[in-house]
Design a protein around this motif. Structure first.
Motif, PDB file in Angstrom:
ATOM      1  N   GLU A   1       0.886  -1.094  -0.117  1.00 20.27           N
ATOM      2  CA  GLU A   1       0.033  -0.168   0.512  1.00 20.27           C
ATOM      3  C   GLU A   1       1.244   1.188  -0.392  1.00 20.27           C
ATOM      4  OE1 GLU A   1      -2.766  -0.174   3.568  1.00 20.27           O
ATOM      5  OE2 GLU A   1      -3.300  -2.728   2.436  1.00 20.27           O
ATOM      6  N   SER A   2       0.821   2.319  -0.667  1.00 20.06           N
ATOM      7  CA  SER A   2       1.970   2.807  -0.947  1.00 20.06           C
ATOM      8  C   SER A   2       1.319   4.163  -0.295  1.00 20.06           C
ATOM      9  CB  SER A   2       1.632   3.697  -2.618  1.00 20.06           C
ATOM     10  OG  SER A   2       2.080   2.953  -3.711  1.00 20.06           O
ATOM     11  N   SER A   3       0.338   4.240   0.239  1.00 17.84           N
ATOM     12  CA  SER A   3       0.379   5.347   1.225  1.00 17.84           C
ATOM     13  C   SER A   3      -0.875   5.163   2.509  1.00 17.84           C
ATOM     14  CB  SER A   3      -1.330   6.852   0.766  1.00 17.84           C
ATOM     15  OG  SER A   3      -0.103   7.041  -0.085  1.00 17.84           O
ATOM     16  N   PRO A   4      -0.075   4.139   3.241  1.00 16.36           N
ATOM     17  CA  PRO A   4      -0.982   3.298   4.463  1.00 16.36           C
ATOM     18  C   PRO A   4      -1.612   4.225   5.111  1.00 16.36           C
ATOM     19  CG  PRO A   4       1.086   2.887   4.259  1.00 16.36           C
ATOM     20  CD  PRO A   4       1.046   3.632   3.035  1.00 16.36           C
ATOM     21  N   SER A   5      -2.682   4.111   6.388  1.00  5.12           N
ATOM     22  CA  SER A   5      -3.707   5.139   6.925  1.00  5.12           C
ATOM     23  C   SER A   5      -2.468   4.920   8.252  1.00  5.12           C
ATOM     24  CB  SER A   5      -4.881   4.884   7.322  1.00  5.12           C
ATOM     25  OG  SER A   5      -5.039   3.700   7.995  1.00  5.12           O
ATOM     26  N   LEU A   6      -2.673   6.485   8.826  1.00  9.01           N
ATOM     27  CA  LEU A   6      -2.283   5.841   9.579  1.00  9.01           C
ATOM     28  C   LEU A   6      -2.880   5.103  10.514  1.00  9.01           C
ATOM     29  CD1 LEU A   6      -1.893  10.454  10.405  1.00  9.01           C
ATOM     30  CD2 LEU A   6       0.159   8.604   9.532  1.00  9.01           C
ATOM     31  N   THR A   7      -4.059   4.947  11.051  1.00  8.46           N
ATOM     32  CA  THR A   7      -4.729   4.151  12.120  1.00  8.46           C
ATOM     33  C   THR A   7      -4.565   2.101  10.998  1.00  8.46           C
ATOM     34  OG1 THR A   7      -6.622   5.195  11.488  1.00  8.46           O
ATOM     35  CG2 THR A   7      -6.692   3.002  12.739  1.00  8.46           C
ATOM     36  N   ASP A   8      -3.950   2.477   9.960  1.00 10.13           N
ATOM     37  CA  ASP A   8      -3.560   0.726  10.088  1.00 10.13           C
ATOM     38  C   ASP A   8      -1.985   0.921  10.612  1.00 10.13           C
ATOM     39  OD1 ASP A   8      -5.591   0.344   8.779  1.00 10.13           O
ATOM     40  OD2 ASP A   8      -4.792   0.435   6.714  1.00 10.13           O
ATOM     41  N   VAL A   9      -1.091   1.996  10.284  1.00 13.58           N
ATOM     42  CA  VAL A   9       0.288   1.839  10.649  1.00 13.58           C
ATOM     43  C   VAL A   9       0.000   1.638  12.506  1.00 13.58           C
ATOM     44  CG1 VAL A   9       2.263   3.257  10.989  1.00 13.58           C
ATOM     45  CG2 VAL A   9       1.156   3.216   8.888  1.00 13.58           C
ATOM     46  N   ALA A  10       0.114   2.133  12.747  1.00 16.68           N
ATOM     47  CA  ALA A  10      -0.796   1.834  14.151  1.00 16.68           C
ATOM     48  C   ALA A  10      -0.893   1.011  15.148  1.00 16.68           C
ATOM     49  CB  ALA A  10      -1.948   3.465  14.601  1.00 16.68           C
ATOM     50  N   VAL A  11      -1.278   0.033  14.354  1.00 12.36           N
ATOM     51  CA  VAL A  11      -1.745  -1.332  14.240  1.00 12.36           C
ATOM     52  C   VAL A  11      -0.506  -1.900  14.042  1.00 12.36           C
ATOM     53  CG1 VAL A  11      -2.770  -3.565  13.049  1.00 12.36           C
ATOM     54  CG2 VAL A  11      -4.436  -1.637  13.618  1.00 12.36           C
ATOM     55  N   LEU A  12       0.696  -1.632  13.340  1.00 11.84           N
ATOM     56  CA  LEU A  12       1.569  -2.864  13.603  1.00 11.84           C
ATOM     57  C   LEU A  12       1.927  -1.827  14.720  1.00 11.84           C
ATOM     58  CD1 LEU A  12       2.912  -1.978  10.204  1.00 11.84           C
ATOM     59  CD2 LEU A  12       1.345  -4.088  10.584  1.00 11.84           C
ATOM     60  N   GLU A  13       2.690  -1.297  15.053  1.00 12.07           N
ATOM     61  CA  GLU A  13       3.263  -0.483  16.195  1.00 12.07           C
ATOM     62  C   GLU A  13       2.566  -1.172  17.151  1.00 12.07           C
ATOM     63  OE1 GLU A  13       2.725   3.677  15.593  1.00 12.07           O
ATOM     64  OE2 GLU A  13       4.476   3.909  13.705  1.00 12.07           O
ATOM     65  N   ARG A  14       1.256  -1.172  17.376  1.00 12.42           N
ATOM     66  CA  ARG A  14       0.931  -1.766  18.851  1.00 12.42           C
ATOM     67  C   ARG A  14       1.199  -3.099  18.888  1.00 12.42           C
ATOM     68  NH1 ARG A  14      -3.562   2.054  17.081  1.00 12.42           N
ATOM     69  NH2 ARG A  14      -4.378  -0.020  16.793  1.00 12.42           N
ATOM     70  N   GLY A  15       0.969  -3.764  17.822  1.00 12.78           N
ATOM     71  CA  GLY A  15       1.270  -4.640  17.594  1.00 12.78           C
ATOM     72  C   GLY A  15       2.648  -5.508  17.935  1.00 12.78           C
ATOM     73  N   LEU A  16       3.772  -4.444  18.415  1.00 10.54           N
ATOM     74  CA  LEU A  16       4.764  -4.675  17.721  1.00 10.54           C
ATOM     75  C   LEU A  16       5.526  -4.171  19.382  1.00 10.54           C
ATOM     76  CD1 LEU A  16       8.174  -5.550  17.313  1.00 10.54           C
ATOM     77  CD2 LEU A  16       8.292  -2.757  16.057  1.00 10.54           C
ATOM     78  N   PHE A  17       5.253  -3.081  19.950  1.00 10.35           N
ATOM     79  CA  PHE A  17       4.838  -2.856  21.242  1.00 10.35           C
ATOM     80  C   PHE A  17       4.520  -4.174  22.324  1.00 10.35           C
ATOM     81  CE2 PHE A  17       4.408   1.774  20.570  1.00 10.35           C
ATOM     82  CZ  PHE A  17       6.099   1.713  19.365  1.00 10.35           C
ATOM     83  N   ALA A  18       3.240  -4.440  21.840  1.00 10.00           N
ATOM     84  CA  ALA A  18       2.244  -5.464  22.964  1.00 10.00           C
ATOM     85  C   ALA A  18       3.651  -6.737  22.950  1.00 10.00           C
ATOM     86  CB  ALA A  18       1.420  -6.107  22.145  1.00 10.00           C
ATOM     87  N   PHE A  19       4.159  -7.469  21.783  1.00 15.87           N
ATOM     88  CA  PHE A  19       5.336  -8.431  21.675  1.00 15.87           C
ATOM     89  C   PHE A  19       6.244  -7.986  22.746  1.00 15.87           C
ATOM     90  CE2 PHE A  19       9.233 -10.228  19.543  1.00 15.87           C
ATOM     91  CZ  PHE A  19       8.493 -11.587  20.036  1.00 15.87           C
ATOM     92  N   GLU A  20       7.295  -6.532  22.674  1.00 19.59           N
ATOM     93  CA  GLU A  20       8.053  -6.508  23.263  1.00 19.59           C
ATOM     94  C   GLU A  20       8.030  -6.446  24.142  1.00 19.59           C
ATOM     95  OE1 GLU A  20      10.899  -7.672  21.713  1.00 19.59           O
ATOM     96  OE2 GLU A  20      10.756  -6.390  19.859  1.00 19.59           O
ATOM     97  N   GLU A  21       6.830  -5.669  25.063  1.00 21.01           N
ATOM     98  CA  GLU A  21       6.612  -5.648  26.405  1.00 21.01           C
ATOM     99  C   GLU A  21       6.200  -6.747  26.985  1.00 21.01           C
ATOM    100  OE1 GLU A  21       3.413  -3.545  29.117  1.00 21.01           O
ATOM    101  OE2 GLU A  21       3.422  -2.558  27.170  1.00 21.01           O
ATOM    102  N   ALA A  22       5.533  -7.885  26.092  1.00 24.72           N
ATOM    103  CA  ALA A  22       5.777  -9.188  27.072  1.00 24.72           C
ATOM    104  C   ALA A  22       6.892  -9.878  27.247  1.00 24.72           C
ATOM    105  CB  ALA A  22       5.030 -10.158  26.067  1.00 24.72           C
ATOM    106  N   ARG A  23       7.517  -9.875  26.142  1.00 24.73           N
ATOM    107  CA  ARG A  23       9.656 -10.187  26.469  1.00 24.73           C
ATOM    108  C   ARG A  23      10.195  -9.469  27.286  1.00 24.73           C
ATOM    109  NH1 ARG A  23      13.471 -10.998  22.293  1.00 24.73           N
ATOM    110  NH2 ARG A  23      13.540  -8.573  21.758  1.00 24.73           N
ATOM    111  N   LEU A  24       9.897  -7.591  27.187  1.00 25.28           N
ATOM    112  CA  LEU A  24      11.363  -7.119  28.245  1.00 25.28           C
ATOM    113  C   LEU A  24      10.397  -6.373  29.093  1.00 25.28           C
ATOM    114  CD1 LEU A  24      12.613  -5.957  25.010  1.00 25.28           C
ATOM    115  CD2 LEU A  24      13.778  -7.732  26.340  1.00 25.28           C
TER     116      LEU A  24
END
Length: 150
Positions: A14-37
């Motif tokens: 997607e050439s112009s992803p929505s900020l909402t969709d990108v936020a889903v990625l960030e929240r997912g990564l943060f949740a994964f890392e928080e569970a680990r670290l």
């Protein structure tokens, strides 16, 4: 071999992803890392240099995570450069990082002149991407912060 995940998801650019969709990625990564670290204790701050009318003449923007500060941006207006303002801004950034309990600061610098500026402030090069763009290398530098200057 059958890959069940490939049968149920579609991959697309997607050439112009929505900020909402990108936020889903960030929240997912943060949740994964928080569970680990453990909790990252995210924080954000900026330091600005303003003229007497309040116009921004320079500043730094950073993100704190896991007691480390990543400096995203440092900028000084051309007319204000080579007068010590960058040093003063970085001193303020480092002081604020210490107050927030940060153990270190890291950043990227595009080109040797920028990397040299940080080296003069006791930042240490930890990586380099040669010829990143336009013949300029991208440097990654860091500085370990002492707990207290007192």
């Amino acid at each position: 071999m059958i890959r069940p995940d490939r049968d149920t998801v579609l991959i697309g650019v997607e050439s112009s992803p929505s900020l909402t969709d990108v936020a889903v990625l960030e929240r997912g990564l943060f949740a994964f890392e928080e569970a680990r670290l453990g909790p990252p204790e995210h924080a954000h701050f900026a330091v600005f240099a303003r003229d007497l009318e309040g116009r921004i003449e320079g500043g730094a923007d950073g993100h704190v995570m896991w007691r480390r500060l990543f400096i995203k941006t440092l900028w000084i207006a051309e007319a204000r450069r080579r007068r010590g303002l960058g040093r003063e801004l970085m001193r303020s950034v480092e002081d604020e990082a210490r107050l927030r309990g940060c153990r270190s600061i890291w950043l990227t610098a595009l080109g040797e002149p920028a990397a040299g500026f940080y080296r003069r402030l006791d930042y240490v090069e930890i990586g380099v991407l040669a010829d990143y763009v336009g013949g300029q290398s991208l440097f990654t530098l860091h500085k370990i912060l002492e707990a207290d200057h007192a």
